[in-house]
Design a protein around this motif. Sequence first.
Motif, short mmCIF file in Angstrom:
data_model
loop_
_atom_site.label_atom_id
_atom_site.label_comp_id
_atom_site.label_asym_id
_atom_site.label_seq_id
_atom_site.Cartn_x
_atom_site.Cartn_y
_atom_site.Cartn_z
N PHE A 1 -14.75 8.96 27.74
CA PHE A 1 -16.06 9.20 27.07
C PHE A 1 -15.67 10.34 26.12
N PRO A 2 -16.44 10.22 25.24
CA PRO A 2 -16.65 11.61 24.39
C PRO A 2 -17.72 12.60 24.93
N VAL A 3 -17.91 14.07 24.51
CA VAL A 3 -18.87 14.81 24.90
C VAL A 3 -19.85 15.21 23.63
N ASP A 4 -21.01 14.76 23.51
CA ASP A 4 -21.95 15.03 22.61
C ASP A 4 -22.68 16.35 22.86
N ALA A 5 -21.90 17.42 22.13
CA ALA A 5 -22.53 18.69 22.56
C ALA A 5 -22.66 19.50 21.08
N GLU A 6 -22.72 18.76 20.03
CA GLU A 6 -22.95 19.41 18.71
C GLU A 6 -24.13 20.46 18.79
N ARG A 7 -25.23 20.15 19.37
CA ARG A 7 -26.29 21.35 19.04
C ARG A 7 -25.79 22.51 19.69
N GLU A 8 -25.27 22.47 20.64
CA GLU A 8 -24.77 23.83 21.25
C GLU A 8 -23.46 24.46 20.74
N THR A 9 -22.52 23.58 20.37
CA THR A 9 -21.29 24.24 20.00
C THR A 9 -21.05 24.21 18.57
N GLY A 10 -21.64 23.33 17.73
CA GLY A 10 -21.68 23.23 16.44
C GLY A 10 -20.27 22.27 16.12
#
Length: 294
Positions: A71-80
């Motif tokens: 799986f990937p990890v969708d954390a673009e909001r928090e990490t950029g």
Amino acid sequence: MPKLKLPNIDDVVAIDIHTHAEEPCGCHPDDGYDDFQAQMAEYFKSPNKHPPTVPETAAYYRSKNIAAVIFPVDAERETGFRRYNNYEMIEAASDHLDVLIPFASIDPHKGKLGAREARKLIEEYGVRGFKFHPTMQGFYANDRMAYPLYEEINNGGAVALFHTGQTGVGSGMPGGMGMRLKYSNPMYMDDVAADFPDLKIILAHPSFPWQEEALSVATHKPNVYIDLSGWSPKYFPPILVRYINSILQDKMLFGSDWPVITPDRWLSDFAKIEIRDEIRPKVLKANARKLLGI
């Protein structure tokens, strides 16, 4: 793309329930992503200085005769950091379904948009699970903001896998890269397990410093499992080994946390700890097979 097919589990020796998918090398030089990955490799003493691609991951697992949930990890909001798009990752994995079992990842902050994406991924693509990382995504698992997304996962019969405990993400970086450990206390997942009693939930990793909380939740809630990824088994606390050998023997799952920890290292150390012989096959394959319905 047609619905995902599952590997022939009869042919593999184990199921690694916890591996990470990353985009090809050098995709994010503009946002600090490569610096972040270099720090992660140093923290875990990983042999991979940049994460392997999905095809490279598949080749490794094929050579070991192990199936892998990826799986990937969708954390673009928090990490950029731009997320690895679920559809792109699934397309990359679709040529390697003899060993790979693709999960997806959606930041719960995406609200109705994220819920719709989850429904599509389940109904049209056959995705069987979703990865959450409360620390990287900046949310408490029991925040009602995330419930519409959980509802879609639950309705589709898919699995929700939550990072728990301390994380190597940001460790040693200024301010821990802004990552807040408090979000990943497994006790917050207890609310989710109570509110969605049919939702299959995995608490990922030995949950330092909340190991007993994780064991408590998994013991109390029938729909909660624990994966053993992210740590070498030689560092497992005695209470975790005791529960593997006893009342949670049917709920413990082999996971490596590839690529930062390889199955070779994990399995070698697992063979050296005191696990009853009749329980080892459950941890390595049978429990995951039952959970995934394969």
